[in-house]
Motif scaffolding. Structure first.
Motif, PDB file in Angstrom:
ATOM      1  N   SER A  81     -35.140 -32.231   2.762  1.00 33.49           N
ATOM      2  CA  SER A  81     -35.097 -33.379   3.645  1.00 33.49           C
ATOM      3  C   SER A  81     -34.439 -33.056   4.970  1.00 33.49           C
ATOM      4  N   GLU A  82     -34.981 -33.651   6.034  1.00 37.38           N
ATOM      5  CA  GLU A  82     -34.359 -33.626   7.341  1.00 37.38           C
ATOM      6  C   GLU A  82     -34.455 -35.019   7.926  1.00 37.38           C
ATOM      7  N   GLU A  83     -33.724 -35.265   8.988  1.00 36.67           N
ATOM      8  CA  GLU A  83     -33.795 -36.561   9.648  1.00 36.67           C
ATOM      9  C   GLU A  83     -35.192 -36.753  10.212  1.00 36.67           C
ATOM     10  N   ARG A  84     -35.819 -37.893   9.932  1.00 33.34           N
ATOM     11  CA  ARG A  84     -37.155 -38.164  10.432  1.00 33.34           C
ATOM     12  C   ARG A  84     -37.138 -38.351  11.941  1.00 33.34           C
ATOM     13  N   ALA A  85     -38.136 -37.821  12.610  1.00 35.20           N
ATOM     14  CA  ALA A  85     -38.249 -38.000  14.060  1.00 35.20           C
ATOM     15  C   ALA A  85     -38.580 -39.446  14.379  1.00 35.20           C
ATOM     16  N   ARG A 129     -48.445 -44.544  -6.059  1.00 31.42           N
ATOM     17  CA  ARG A 129     -47.495 -43.436  -5.857  1.00 31.42           C
ATOM     18  C   ARG A 129     -46.070 -43.904  -6.085  1.00 31.42           C
ATOM     19  N   ARG A 130     -45.713 -45.049  -5.564  1.00 33.37           N
ATOM     20  CA  ARG A 130     -44.338 -45.541  -5.705  1.00 33.37           C
ATOM     21  C   ARG A 130     -43.979 -45.832  -7.159  1.00 33.37           C
ATOM     22  N   GLU A 131     -44.940 -46.373  -7.908  1.00 34.66           N
ATOM     23  CA  GLU A 131     -44.663 -46.654  -9.313  1.00 34.66           C
ATOM     24  C   GLU A 131     -44.450 -45.372 -10.103  1.00 34.66           C
ATOM     25  N   ILE A 132     -45.219 -44.346  -9.802  1.00 36.41           N
ATOM     26  CA  ILE A 132     -45.048 -43.068 -10.495  1.00 36.41           C
ATOM     27  C   ILE A 132     -43.724 -42.432 -10.100  1.00 36.41           C
ATOM     28  N   VAL A 133     -43.351 -42.540  -8.825  1.00 35.81           N
ATOM     29  CA  VAL A 133     -42.063 -41.990  -8.379  1.00 35.81           C
ATOM     30  C   VAL A 133     -40.914 -42.659  -9.127  1.00 35.81           C
ATOM     31  N   LYS A 134     -41.000 -43.954  -9.357  1.00 35.23           N
ATOM     32  CA  LYS A 134     -39.948 -44.655 -10.099  1.00 35.23           C
ATOM     33  C   LYS A 134     -39.757 -44.034 -11.482  1.00 35.23           C
ATOM     34  N   VAL A 135     -40.870 -43.797 -12.170  1.00 34.96           N
ATOM     35  CA  VAL A 135     -40.789 -43.209 -13.516  1.00 34.96           C
ATOM     36  C   VAL A 135     -40.273 -41.784 -13.437  1.00 34.96           C
ATOM     37  N   VAL A 149     -30.640 -44.408  -9.504  1.00 31.62           N
ATOM     38  CA  VAL A 149     -31.911 -44.925  -9.994  1.00 31.62           C
ATOM     39  C   VAL A 149     -32.068 -46.406  -9.690  1.00 31.62           C
ATOM     40  N   SER A 150     -30.989 -47.140  -9.677  1.00 33.41           N
ATOM     41  CA  SER A 150     -31.063 -48.590  -9.488  1.00 33.41           C
ATOM     42  C   SER A 150     -31.219 -48.991  -8.028  1.00 33.41           C
ATOM     43  N   LYS A 151     -30.923 -48.074  -7.093  1.00 35.25           N
ATOM     44  CA  LYS A 151     -30.906 -48.463  -5.684  1.00 35.25           C
ATOM     45  C   LYS A 151     -31.900 -47.694  -4.804  1.00 35.25           C
ATOM     46  N   PHE A 152     -32.410 -46.580  -5.264  1.00 34.04           N
ATOM     47  CA  PHE A 152     -33.250 -45.770  -4.382  1.00 34.04           C
ATOM     48  C   PHE A 152     -34.560 -46.495  -4.061  1.00 34.04           C
ATOM     49  N   ASP A 153     -35.125 -46.188  -2.906  1.00 29.26           N
ATOM     50  CA  ASP A 153     -36.364 -46.808  -2.452  1.00 29.26           C
ATOM     51  C   ASP A 153     -37.506 -45.809  -2.582  1.00 29.26           C
ATOM     52  N   PRO A 154     -38.480 -46.049  -3.482  1.00 24.87           N
ATOM     53  CA  PRO A 154     -39.575 -45.085  -3.655  1.00 24.87           C
ATOM     54  C   PRO A 154     -40.477 -44.977  -2.426  1.00 24.87           C
ATOM     55  N   ALA A 155     -40.356 -45.931  -1.504  1.00 28.73           N
ATOM     56  CA  ALA A 155     -41.180 -45.869  -0.298  1.00 28.73           C
ATOM     57  C   ALA A 155     -40.671 -44.827   0.684  1.00 28.73           C
ATOM     58  N   LEU A 214     -46.086 -36.889  -3.990  1.00 29.02           N
ATOM     59  CA  LEU A 214     -45.125 -37.876  -4.492  1.00 29.02           C
ATOM     60  C   LEU A 214     -43.857 -37.933  -3.643  1.00 29.02           C
ATOM     61  N   SER A 215     -43.392 -36.769  -3.170  1.00 30.20           N
ATOM     62  CA  SER A 215     -42.154 -36.673  -2.379  1.00 30.20           C
ATOM     63  C   SER A 215     -40.988 -37.397  -3.055  1.00 30.20           C
ATOM     64  N   PRO A 216     -40.682 -37.094  -4.310  1.00 29.18           N
ATOM     65  CA  PRO A 216     -39.566 -37.765  -4.995  1.00 29.18           C
ATOM     66  C   PRO A 216     -38.231 -37.302  -4.431  1.00 29.18           C
ATOM     67  N   PRO A 217     -37.220 -38.151  -4.421  1.00 29.67           N
ATOM     68  CA  PRO A 217     -35.941 -37.801  -3.792  1.00 29.67           C
ATOM     69  C   PRO A 217     -35.187 -36.676  -4.472  1.00 29.67           C
ATOM     70  N   TYR A 218     -35.425 -36.431  -5.771  1.00 26.77           N
ATOM     71  CA  TYR A 218     -34.663 -35.389  -6.455  1.00 26.77           C
ATOM     72  C   TYR A 218     -35.041 -33.977  -5.999  1.00 26.77           C
ATOM     73  N   LEU A 219     -36.104 -33.835  -5.202  1.00 29.98           N
ATOM     74  CA  LEU A 219     -36.448 -32.513  -4.676  1.00 29.98           C
ATOM     75  C   LEU A 219     -35.386 -31.995  -3.719  1.00 29.98           C
ATOM     76  N   THR A 220     -34.592 -32.869  -3.166  1.00 26.86           N
ATOM     77  CA  THR A 220     -33.547 -32.472  -2.220  1.00 26.86           C
ATOM     78  C   THR A 220     -32.258 -32.071  -2.934  1.00 26.86           C
ATOM     79  N   ASP A 221     -32.237 -32.126  -4.269  1.00 26.06           N
ATOM     80  CA  ASP A 221     -31.053 -31.797  -5.070  1.00 26.06           C
ATOM     81  C   ASP A 221     -29.892 -32.763  -4.824  1.00 26.06           C
ATOM     82  N   ARG A 222     -30.212 -33.915  -4.301  1.00 25.53           N
ATOM     83  CA  ARG A 222     -29.189 -34.934  -4.135  1.00 25.53           C
ATOM     84  C   ARG A 222     -29.115 -35.796  -5.386  1.00 25.53           C
TER      85      ARG A 222
END
Length: 796
Positions: free
Chosen positions: A13-17, A599-605, A410-416, A398-406
């Motif tokens: 991840s990097e800061e989005r332009a 995509r968002r529903e699959i990312v949640k799972v 689960v209760s607060k992340f935004d799959p979008a 999918l671009s799931p957030p766990y790819l960044t090793d952060r």
């Protein structure tokens, strides 16, 4: 830009332009300085379409998925525009009354007993149906004028003679061919020379001067895409990337589609494709005929032509992310860019003497080349058994957030929110994602059918009538209720690859297919790979995800092919599937699609499962991964041509074959054949029948139809069923339950041809909302099939 992104940490991840952040329509109208800043990195902000928020699977609230129907009187007039993209959304029967997106504005219809709202347009059909009506008249005339003793059942198959080039003689410099008709209805590059998904689809999406009362039919693709896509809107104003790519001064939305192209294994003979030269786009002499198997360049070229044809419709804005294991020569990047002029690509300057264009790396481009491996992993990437590229393709889409090793809450992340590198085109906002291997053909027909099937499943899940739990008396083993309850199955339309027989196939394929060289067949599924299900309410109307079923919705819906097994390719792909399973259970790893909502529903799972680690109890609470289905009435649109056509006749690995769930029954059948000595001294034929899987598309359609009709027949007969009787007792398939030595009635064959060609979906406005019910069964929309003559209506 068409550039080669070679950062080893491409997914970090990097800061989005902020240069290409989404703006509202009000922002688009401001036209401040008319310019947009650029960087040498990849322009990632192709943001094209405003979409509504539609949550499809478990946990989705009815308020967010249900779109209220608005009444609107359409005047019969002609839209004097070149393409549908120039039509204002309000004229397409779409409006934006809320942040949740587009609502339908259907024509005024009258109610019908089977639950659909109907309008009587049979006497005056829409313009796109006129050729089909002429075809029906011609079929009837053929049956009436031909003497009975000369009528054969194959008269129902009509169509132009086509040449099949199957072998090239270098000495004679000539390709051998024979003529025939491909009546399968499968979109392919072998018999269809031009891109566009077939003649009907090309004509429909390129039609000019669309009558105003037909705009809802032509807007279905965009409407479904907006409803299932991303709610964030792009900056389409003057000086934006949108304007640079699409030159769309009218500032209209399109369906944003990302194509993730897996190129592992692409080559010419034993040479990697990128070490050869790309085809010359403007050669002075005719291009020589090249066999399907000789080079991957022809298949890559055809896919790019199909994608460019999608952009030419004015309804789709495509970006192509080409995934490679190592950096490739710039000449290939330039060539791919030049193949997509309607998507924003520019003609190759090398083909125009005295002209110089802006360098591809310095302008916006629909193509991006991504190097997914580094020096240490390049060998693994090239290994077709490793599943490496399949995994990278899933990660990029999918671009799931766990790819960044952060650590992910689960209760607060935004799959979008995507956390992959901002320079990746896949990190941008899209409405539809198409992940495919270079060898699999994609067309606008597949895109249109997938979006319509997704909308059909979504409206079924949001239906008020499906929210209640099915009672014991209603459970019949066939009907599947979709709802927004966590226990509801999560279904995603999926695809099956098919291949044609060629002279270069081995003898097993030719034995199994006999003379049907013109017919495609699957090798990854068989009759035992699927079941059939009736899903009430699974018919969406025009204008996005809107209900088409009204009164008595239990009898209004569609039949669906429900995959009971995983698809089983041959080696080496079967081993890649074990390392990286398909995202959709029963789906394919080599051609799959997801809308942004899916995509968002699959990312949640995925995030929940990743956070659970080894805790099995927690994983069970995360929800199920999606299940693969295909609508019966549009089956052939989900059969995707494996363009090299070399797959048939290859033996599956031991214990990894289609029908594995019923291996014991198959072995018993084989023993029974041996005991009866039916294939005595014919061991080769026995091996061809039992050791190889060659499943023709026509047989797939027949088996699926018969399974559905028999399942419904069992439900209707119940305890009154005559156990000694053979065949159906109450209802049957009007098309397949006949004696094949006699000709079928012309209308039945006409409807079946419509279904095979994917026209039940392309012309959905007609077949779903008109009073013409002749093709309901062929389109998979008749729950009780056809009544057997001796059965009364009260018995059904």
């Amino acid at each position: 830009m068409a550039s080669k992104y070679e950062d080893n940490d491409a997914l970090i991840s990097e800061e989005r332009a902020d240069d290409f952040s989404p703006h509202s329509d009000d922002d688009n109208d401001d036209d401040d300085d008319g310019t947009t800043s650029r960087s040498n990195a990849i322009i990632t902000a192709l943001k094209l379409i405003a979409a509504s928020a539609l949550f499809y699977s478990a946990g989705t609230s009815f308020a967010e998925t249900y779109h209220h129907a608005n009444s609107n009187n359409h005047a019969t007039s002609i839209i004097p525009t070149g393409t549908l993209s120039n039509v204002d959304p309000a004229e397409l029967g779409l409006s934006t009354p809320s942040k949740y997106g587009y609502n339908a504005a259907p024509t005024t219809n009258h109610a019908s007993g089977h639950g659909r709202r109907l309008s009587d347009v049979k006497k005056n059909p829409p313009s796109y149906m006129r050729e089909l009506m002429k075809d029906l008249d011609a079929r009837k005339k053929l049956m009436e004028e031909t003497p009975p003793e000369e009528i054969k059942y194959w008269f129902e198959y009509t169509g132009p003679l086509q040449k099949y080039f199957y072998r090239y003689s270098r000495s004679r410099k000539k390709a051998d061919s024979f003529e025939g008709r491909d009546d399968s209805g499968v979109a392919n590059s072998r018999f269809v020379d031009t891109a566009g998904g077939g003649d009907e689809f090309s004509a429909f999406f390129s039609q000019k001067d669309v009558p105003k009362d037909e705009t809802s039919a032509h807007a279905r693709l965009v409407g479904n895409c907006l409803a299932m896509g991303n709610e964030r809107r792009p900056n389409r104003g003057k000086g934006s990337v949108w304007e640079e790519l699409y030159h769309d001064s009218a500032n209209h939305d399109r369906c944003r589609v990302l194509f993730a192209l897996n190129t592992v294994g692409a080559g010419r003979s034993t040479t990697i494709l990128w070490e050869t030269k790309p085809p010359a786009p403007h050669s002075a002499e005719p291009r020589p005929w090249i066999s399907e198997q000789e080079t991957a360049a022809t298949h890559l070229e055809r896919n790019l032509q199909e994608i460019d044809a999608m952009c030419a419709t004015g309804q789709i804005a495509a970006r192509v992310q080409v995934m490679v294991c190592e950096p490739i020569p710039g000449v290939w990047t330039d060539w791919m860019d030049s193949m997509l002029p309607n998507c924003g690509g520019k003609a190759d300057p090398m083909t125009k003497q005295g002209q110089r264009d802006i360098k591809v790396d310095e302008r916006a481009s629909p193509v991006q080349v991504v190097v997914t491996a580094n020096a240490k992993t390049a060998d693994v990437c090239h290994d077709l058994k490793s599943g490496f590229m399949e995994q990278r393709m899933q990660d990029l889409v999918l671009s799931p957030p766990y790819l960044t090793d952060r650590e992910v809450d689960v209760s607060k992340f935004d799959p979008a929110v995507k956390t992959t590198h901002a320079d990746l085109v896949s990190s941008d906002d899209h409405d539809l994602y198409v992940a495919m291997k270079w060898s699999t053909l994609v067309t606008v027909r597949g895109i249109n059918s997938f979006l319509q099937a997704s909308a059909d499943l979504a409206i079924a899940a949001s239906s008020k009538d499906n929210q209640a739990t099915m009672g014991e008396d209603d459970e019949d083993g066939v009907t599947v209720l979709l709802s927004n309850a966590p226990s509801s199955p999560y279904l995603v339309p999926s695809f099956v690859r098919v291949s044609y027989v060629s002279e270069e196939n081995n003898k097993v394929a030719k034995w199994r297919m006999h003379g049907d060289f013109f017919h495609p067949a699957s090798w990854e599924i068989c009759k035992d790979s699927f079941d059939m299900s009736w899903i009430p309410g699974s018919l969406s109307g025009s204008g996005g995800v809107t209900p088409a079923c009204h009164e008595d919705p239990k009898d209004c819906g569609q039949w669906w092919v429900y995959f009971a097994e995983e698809q089983m390719p041959t080696s080496p792909e079967v081993y890649a599937n074990e390392v990286t399973p398909p995202l959709v259970q029963g789906g394919s790893n080599y051609i799959w699609m997801l809308t942004e909502r899916q995509r968002r529903e699959i990312v949640k799972v995925k995030v929940c499962v990743h956070a659970a680690g080894d805790d099995k109890a927690t994983k069970e609470k995360c929800g199920d991964f999606p299940q693969a289905v295909i609508p019966l009435g549009d089956l052939e649109s989900f059969l995707m041509n494996f363009t090299p056509n070399t797959a048939l006749g290859k033996k599956h690995s031991s214990s990894r074959f289609p029908g594995y769930s019923r291996a014991e029954e198959r072995e018993k059948d084989r023993e029974a054949v041996k005991e009866r000595k039916q294939l005595k001294d014919q061991e080769d034929i026995e091996k061809a029948l039992f050791d190889y899987t060659i499943y023709p598309s026509a047989l797939f359609h027949k088996d699926a139809t018969i399974k559905a009709a028999r399942a419904r027949d069992f439900v209707i007969t119940g305890a009154k069923r005559d156990v000694d009787a053979v065949g159906p007792q109450r209802v049957k398939s009007a098309y397949y339950d006949v004696t094949i030595t006699k000709p079928r009635e012309a209308t039945s064959a006409w409807c079946q041809a419509i279904s095979r060609k994917g026209l039940c979906t392309l012309y959905a406005d007609y077949f779903r909302s008109s009073a013409d019910e002749r093709c309901l069964e062929a389109c998979g929309m008749r729950k009780n099939w056809s009544k057997i003559d001796k059965v009364s209506a009260d018995e059904l």
